[in-house]
Every structure is written in C-alpha cells, then in structure tokens.
Design an enzyme around this catalytic site. Structure first.
Site, mmCIF file in Angstrom:
data_model
loop_
_atom_site.group_PDB
_atom_site.id
_atom_site.type_symbol
_atom_site.label_atom_id
_atom_site.label_comp_id
_atom_site.label_asym_id
_atom_site.label_seq_id
_atom_site.Cartn_x
_atom_site.Cartn_y
_atom_site.Cartn_z
ATOM 1 N N GLY A 45 0.840 -1.183 0.000
ATOM 2 C CA GLY A 45 0.000 0.000 0.000
ATOM 3 C C GLY A 45 0.876 1.234 0.000
ATOM 4 O O GLY A 45 2.040 1.189 0.420
ATOM 5 N N GLN A 50 2.808 9.919 1.633
ATOM 6 C CA GLN A 50 4.107 9.255 1.660
ATOM 7 C C GLN A 50 5.001 9.645 0.485
ATOM 8 O O GLN A 50 6.188 9.345 0.494
ATOM 9 C CB GLN A 50 3.932 7.733 1.681
ATOM 10 C CG GLN A 50 3.324 7.225 2.969
ATOM 11 C CD GLN A 50 3.202 5.727 2.922
ATOM 12 O OE1 GLN A 50 2.220 5.186 2.425
ATOM 13 N NE2 GLN A 50 4.231 5.048 3.423
ATOM 14 N N CYS A 95 6.088 0.091 7.613
ATOM 15 C CA CYS A 95 5.673 1.227 6.797
ATOM 16 C C CYS A 95 6.855 1.679 5.964
ATOM 17 O O CYS A 95 7.973 1.786 6.487
ATOM 18 C CB CYS A 95 5.189 2.362 7.701
ATOM 19 S SG CYS A 95 4.662 3.838 6.814
ATOM 20 N N LEU A 96 6.620 1.961 4.694
ATOM 21 C CA LEU A 96 7.702 2.402 3.817
ATOM 22 C C LEU A 96 8.305 3.728 4.280
ATOM 23 O O LEU A 96 9.477 3.990 4.017
ATOM 24 C CB LEU A 96 7.200 2.521 2.377
ATOM 25 C CG LEU A 96 6.710 1.215 1.742
ATOM 26 C CD1 LEU A 96 6.140 1.479 0.353
ATOM 27 C CD2 LEU A 96 7.819 0.182 1.693
ATOM 28 N N HIS A 137 -4.377 0.944 7.433
ATOM 29 C CA HIS A 137 -3.037 1.538 7.553
ATOM 30 C C HIS A 137 -2.911 2.729 6.600
ATOM 31 O O HIS A 137 -2.461 3.812 6.997
ATOM 32 C CB HIS A 137 -1.979 0.469 7.238
ATOM 33 C CG HIS A 137 -0.586 0.972 7.294
ATOM 34 N ND1 HIS A 137 0.274 0.684 8.333
ATOM 35 C CD2 HIS A 137 0.133 1.751 6.435
ATOM 36 C CE1 HIS A 137 1.438 1.261 8.111
ATOM 37 N NE2 HIS A 137 1.372 1.916 6.951
ATOM 38 N N GLU A 138 -3.296 2.530 5.338
ATOM 39 C CA GLU A 138 -3.174 3.612 4.352
ATOM 40 C C GLU A 138 -4.160 4.738 4.645
ATOM 41 O O GLU A 138 -3.830 5.914 4.466
ATOM 42 C CB GLU A 138 -3.357 3.075 2.932
ATOM 43 C CG GLU A 138 -2.338 2.027 2.516
ATOM 44 C CD GLU A 138 -0.892 2.416 2.745
ATOM 45 O OE1 GLU A 138 -0.540 3.612 2.626
ATOM 46 O OE2 GLU A 138 -0.094 1.515 3.063
ATOM 47 N N HIS A 141 -2.817 7.170 6.987
ATOM 48 C CA HIS A 141 -1.915 8.150 6.365
ATOM 49 C C HIS A 141 -2.665 9.377 5.870
ATOM 50 O O HIS A 141 -2.193 10.502 6.053
ATOM 51 C CB HIS A 141 -1.151 7.527 5.196
ATOM 52 C CG HIS A 141 0.067 6.759 5.597
ATOM 53 N ND1 HIS A 141 1.142 7.324 6.242
ATOM 54 C CD2 HIS A 141 0.383 5.463 5.414
ATOM 55 C CE1 HIS A 141 2.070 6.412 6.445
ATOM 56 N NE2 HIS A 141 1.628 5.257 5.964
#
Length: 186
Positions: A45, A50, A95-96, A137-138, A141
């Site tokens: 995702g 991000q 997480c990226l 999760h996304e 963000h």
C-alpha cells in the site's frame, strides 16, 4: 516513474489530506507512478502523503495469495471509513516511511469504506482480513496518522532513537527516500 518516499519526521505525514476532484493535475500518471514506487519498495500500500502530497489518495495491492489467486488491488480517492467491526487482532506492521521498524498493531478485521476509484466512480464496500488491515493503515496516512501512533507510550519511548535516526536520514533502504530533517553537509 519511481518517486522518493517521504520519511518519518516530515510534517506532510501528520497532515489530514485534502479531497481532490477529477481535474487534479495528471492524476492518472500520479497513480501509475505510485504503483511503480510501491512495487519497487516491495510495499502492499502507498498513500499520497508518503510521496509528499497532502491529498486523500491511496493505493493497495496485496499481491497473489499462496494459491496464486489475484490479490486485492484498488485505488482509493477521497475515502471515508464508515465502520470498523469485529474482534481486534494484532499483526506485525511496517511502513515504507518508517523503514526497519515493525510493531504489533491491533486493528479490527472488517471495514466498510466509501471511496471513489480512479475513474471517479463511487463505491461503498465491505472488506475483511489482510486487505482491510492494509486499507486501515493507508487510510491512517490520509488522516495524518502513523502506525507508530498506535503503540504504547512506553514502546514509542523505546523506539525514539530509531525514529530520530530515520528522520535525520540515518537509514538505508533499497528505495529512494526524502528526509525533511537530514542535515545538509557544507
């Protein structure tokens, strides 16, 4: 095109995203670039904050399952989670934007989400299991929240030096990152 992923510590990750409309500049290319970026970083995702954009856009692709069945792949524009249900369960999330840190995070297994797809067609959908977790999760963000906001105060204190190092750019990844707090060398 692969875009740099914004690292922990950048203020854009704490902003609530703004809604967009179908006239958002070069939206199709942006979505394509987000998928390229996510795949290159081995993510499932990616949210617009991000990559430095404080807008309500995120993508999900859980990939094939163990039997080779296609995964859950969608674009979410101006999403709103209407309901989260079920018995919360823990899963080790990463997480990226926060490389090298993984934590057990509790989330409910079912979500009802309203969103626009990449063609601005409206959907309301019930999602469960791993896709629901990735969506949550996304979605966090675009609401200005990170998975580290869900850990205990004690655990966050224990992670502080690692988080500070990420914010300063003292982390190695296989993908390009952008650091807000990286000290500039003279």
């Amino acid at each position: 095109m692969k875009l740099p992923i914004v690292a922990y510590g950048d203020p854009v990750l704490k902003k609530v995203g703004s809604e967009i409309d179908k006239d958002y500049p070069e939206l199709k290319q942006l979505i394509s670039n987000m998928f390229d970026t996510m795949y290159h970083a081995s993510g499932v995702g990616l949210a617009a904050p991000q990559i430095g954009l404080p807008i309500r856009l995120f993508i999900v692709d859980t990939g094939e399952d163990e039997e080779g069945n296609p995964g859950y792949k969608k674009v979410f524009i101006n999403a709103e989670i209407l309901e989260e249900t079920g018995e919360p369960w823990f899963f080790n999330e990463g997480c990226l934007s926060i490389p090298d840190i993984r934590e057990n995070i509790s989330r409910k297994p079912n979500v009802k989400i309203k969103y626009l797809d990449e063609n601005f067609v409206s959907h309301t959908e019930d999602v469960d299991g791993m896709p629901a977790r990735v969506i949550q999760h996304e979605y966090d963000h675009i609401e200005g929240k990170l998975f580290t906001d869900k850990v205990s105060i004690l655990r966050k204190t224990m992670l502080k030096s690692k988080l500070d190092a990420i914010a300063k750019g003292n982390v190695k990844t296989d993908y390009k990152m952008k650091f807000a707090n990286k000290s500039k060398k003279r």
